[in-house]
Scaffold this motif. Sequence first.
Motif, PDB file in Angstrom:
ATOM      1  N   UNK A 142      -9.873  23.219  26.475  1.00  0.00           N
ATOM      2  CA  UNK A 142      -9.310  22.024  25.849  1.00  0.00           C
ATOM      3  C   UNK A 142      -8.218  22.420  24.859  1.00  0.00           C
ATOM      4  N   UNK A 143      -8.602  23.432  24.023  1.00  0.00           N
ATOM      5  CA  UNK A 143      -7.674  23.892  22.984  1.00  0.00           C
ATOM      6  C   UNK A 143      -6.404  24.434  23.628  1.00  0.00           C
ATOM      7  N   UNK A 144      -6.605  25.279  24.649  1.00  0.00           N
ATOM      8  CA  UNK A 144      -5.459  25.930  25.264  1.00  0.00           C
ATOM      9  C   UNK A 144      -4.580  24.926  25.984  1.00  0.00           C
ATOM     10  N   UNK A 145      -5.239  23.915  26.594  1.00  0.00           N
ATOM     11  CA  UNK A 145      -4.389  23.014  27.353  1.00  0.00           C
ATOM     12  C   UNK A 145      -3.543  22.174  26.400  1.00  0.00           C
ATOM     13  N   UNK A 146      -4.159  21.693  25.269  1.00  0.00           N
ATOM     14  CA  UNK A 146      -3.325  20.900  24.359  1.00  0.00           C
ATOM     15  C   UNK A 146      -2.319  21.799  23.652  1.00  0.00           C
ATOM     16  N   UNK A 147      -2.787  23.022  23.297  1.00  0.00           N
ATOM     17  CA  UNK A 147      -1.885  23.963  22.624  1.00  0.00           C
ATOM     18  C   UNK A 147      -0.742  24.339  23.568  1.00  0.00           C
ATOM     19  N   UNK A 148      -1.128  24.571  24.831  1.00  0.00           N
ATOM     20  CA  UNK A 148      -0.139  24.979  25.835  1.00  0.00           C
ATOM     21  C   UNK A 148       0.914  23.895  26.001  1.00  0.00           C
ATOM     22  N   UNK A 149       0.409  22.638  26.080  1.00  0.00           N
ATOM     23  CA  UNK A 149       1.338  21.521  26.271  1.00  0.00           C
ATOM     24  C   UNK A 149       2.302  21.423  25.087  1.00  0.00           C
ATOM     25  N   UNK A 150       1.682  21.586  23.886  1.00  0.00           N
ATOM     26  CA  UNK A 150       2.496  21.463  22.678  1.00  0.00           C
ATOM     27  C   UNK A 150       3.543  22.578  22.644  1.00  0.00           C
ATOM     28  N   UNK A 151       3.081  23.786  22.997  1.00  0.00           N
ATOM     29  CA  UNK A 151       4.002  24.930  22.964  1.00  0.00           C
ATOM     30  C   UNK A 151       5.141  24.725  23.957  1.00  0.00           C
ATOM     31  N   UNK A 152       4.787  24.225  25.155  1.00  0.00           N
ATOM     32  CA  UNK A 152       5.837  24.004  26.167  1.00  0.00           C
ATOM     33  C   UNK A 152       6.865  23.021  25.626  1.00  0.00           C
ATOM     34  N   UNK A 153       6.331  21.951  24.992  1.00  0.00           N
ATOM     35  CA  UNK A 153       7.261  20.941  24.483  1.00  0.00           C
ATOM     36  C   UNK A 153       8.140  21.514  23.383  1.00  0.00           C
ATOM     37  N   UNK A 154       7.484  22.258  22.445  1.00  0.00           N
ATOM     38  CA  UNK A 154       8.266  22.839  21.337  1.00  0.00           C
ATOM     39  C   UNK A 154       9.316  23.799  21.909  1.00  0.00           C
ATOM     40  N   UNK A 155       8.854  24.632  22.861  1.00  0.00           N
ATOM     41  CA  UNK A 155       9.768  25.610  23.455  1.00  0.00           C
ATOM     42  C   UNK A 155      10.972  24.890  24.054  1.00  0.00           C
ATOM     43  N   UNK A 156      10.676  23.772  24.747  1.00  0.00           N
ATOM     44  CA  UNK A 156      11.766  23.020  25.386  1.00  0.00           C
ATOM     45  C   UNK A 156      12.705  22.435  24.329  1.00  0.00           C
ATOM     46  N   UNK A 157      12.075  21.853  23.275  1.00  0.00           N
ATOM     47  CA  UNK A 157      12.865  21.226  22.213  1.00  0.00           C
ATOM     48  C   UNK A 157      13.757  22.254  21.525  1.00  0.00           C
ATOM     49  N   UNK A 158      13.212  23.442  21.300  1.00  0.00           N
ATOM     50  CA  UNK A 158      13.989  24.473  20.577  1.00  0.00           C
ATOM     51  C   UNK A 158      15.081  25.040  21.489  1.00  0.00           C
ATOM     52  N   UNK A 159      14.696  25.239  22.746  1.00  0.00           N
ATOM     53  CA  UNK A 159      15.584  25.997  23.649  1.00  0.00           C
ATOM     54  C   UNK A 159      16.951  25.320  23.809  1.00  0.00           C
ATOM     55  N   UNK A 160      16.964  24.011  23.973  1.00  0.00           N
ATOM     56  CA  UNK A 160      18.253  23.343  24.219  1.00  0.00           C
ATOM     57  C   UNK A 160      19.199  23.431  23.027  1.00  0.00           C
ATOM     58  N   UNK A 161      18.754  23.015  21.812  1.00  0.00           N
ATOM     59  CA  UNK A 161      19.702  23.151  20.684  1.00  0.00           C
ATOM     60  C   UNK A 161      20.117  24.594  20.435  1.00  0.00           C
ATOM     61  N   UNK A 162      19.123  25.523  20.627  1.00  0.00           N
ATOM     62  CA  UNK A 162      19.475  26.925  20.368  1.00  0.00           C
ATOM     63  C   UNK A 162      20.521  27.391  21.375  1.00  0.00           C
ATOM     64  N   UNK A 163      20.365  26.945  22.623  1.00  0.00           N
ATOM     65  CA  UNK A 163      21.345  27.342  23.640  1.00  0.00           C
ATOM     66  C   UNK A 163      22.721  26.828  23.213  1.00  0.00           C
ATOM     67  N   UNK A 164      22.712  25.578  22.697  1.00  0.00           N
ATOM     68  CA  UNK A 164      24.023  25.026  22.327  1.00  0.00           C
ATOM     69  C   UNK A 164      24.584  25.764  21.103  1.00  0.00           C
TER      70      UNK A 164
END
Length: 518
Positions: free
Chosen positions: A246-268
């Motif tokens: 449970x922990x990993x799946x919610x943590x995993x989801x959150x991490x994926x989202x954060x990673x996605x959110x960070x990746x685009x602005x950082x790329x720019x």
Amino acid sequence: MSQHIFQRASCNRSLMIDPVYQDSSPNALLYRILADYECLLAERNCLEGELENTQKEVTALKTALNHSTLVRIHLEHEMLSSIQERYEQITQILEQTEAKTKSLIQAIPDLMFCVNSERIVVDYYPDKQELHFLETENVIGKKIQDVFPQDLATWTEYYLKITLETGEVQMGEYVVKGDDKWHHYEARYVKSGKDEVLAIVRDITQRKQAEANLRVSEIQERERALQLEKTLKDLQQAQAQLIQAEKMSSLGQMMTEIAHEIKNPISSIYGNLTYIDQDIQTLMELFKLYQQNYPEPLPEIQEFITASDVNTIINELPQSVEFMRLGANRLYDLALSLRNFSRLDSQEMVSADLHIGLDGTLKILHNQLKSKGNHAEIEVIKDYGELPLVKCYPNQLNQVFMNLLANAIDALENQPVPRKIIIKTDICKRHPDFLVEDAIRISISDNGPGIPKSVQDQIFNPFFTTKPMGKGTGLGLSIAHQIIVEKHQGRLKCTSQEGQGTTFEIILPLGELFQARK
Ligand SMILES: Nc1ncnc2c1ncn2[C@@H]1O[C@H](COP(=O)(O)OP(=O)(O)O)[C@@H](O)[C@H]1O
Ligand SMILES: [Mg+2]
């Protein structure tokens, strides 16, 4: 007195068993009765001697009477009456002693017999439960070889000999088949005369059966307890798995989202930094051109250049851009690591480079390794060997690396410098845990306080933690163990020395997992 103590009394057998005697400690009672019995024997012997003397005196007086004068006759007659009186008293005491002896014998519910040194049964008293079928008339006066089965006779003879030699009570157990069943007997041998031994034999079949039943039920109880313990462990493991999943799946989801959110602005940011760098270069060249062509600027411009320290800005600007590029680069890397770490595992195993997993995990933990307040930085020493690509569930292995490294960081929290974590990887040829296969070995060591011996065998239990509430869940090692052992058929071992540090060793068998080198 030649009358034998075991001569049968006409008694009611059903009344002979003293209810107290059947109590839970028959041996203690038996010993007490035997002690009483020995006293009585001594007393009787003494009385018998006295009686014999008195009889002799009476006979002597009777003879003297025949030859005496009248006066002497009178005197001796008086003596005779007193002796007669004493004789009667002694006879009475003797009778009482005999009665007491008989009641004692009757109180003993066991089979009893007396054997003399000639191996002749001189007395026989069947047990009160009538479990023995030898008739008294068929036994008394016979040799033991003629009445007992061969091995029992030999056995009895052996005990007869030792009892007579040592004078001490002997005890033995034997088994005899009677009425289609095996009977267990316990026999005691007591020296009851100069060349006579009293044997007291008790049927202990029921007791033995009860003991055997008790042992069986004890074993069953133990098995049941083990089963329960296993069920409890399985339940805890399942619970831990659920929580972790449970922990990993919610943590995993959150991490994926954060990673996605960070990746685009950082790329720019990262992409634009290149243009900014070029633009700055252009502007600086323009500025230099101005300086060359207008060496004497207007006072207003000169004032601005001095007040804004434009020369320093021009010198430091390329470096600042470089720092920005490095920072953005790191952020980009981190976003990638986060995404890799939390990527949901596919059902199938995939080939993975474990070093990438280890490095990615270290990147995520970067902040915790840095020096903080008065805590010095934790030095990470990588001693990587050559590893092939390994077919595995990389995300799960990353989780194991994360749990082990996080524990090492926690262990080093209050440790003095140098604070070190050593990560070593290699291939061990024919590892003893995998007799025929080579294996990959990843060891993570720290020079923390170590794990006390008393808790070392508990650390892999789900929910076992020594950390304060809110900090430790006690799930890290239990999950790591499960991932390595159950999902990858490997081993996870811990060696720890108090005051020295701790090493966790992951062993993954190669065999089928072995993949072609990159
Ligand atoms: N490297 C280590 N050094 C010292 N103790 C450790 C180390 N790793 C694990 N432990 C002990 O094992 C316990 C269980 O660890 P873990 O299952 O990861 O749970 P948690 O970290 O939540 O306590 C820890 O509470 C700690 O007492
Ligand atoms: Mg932990």
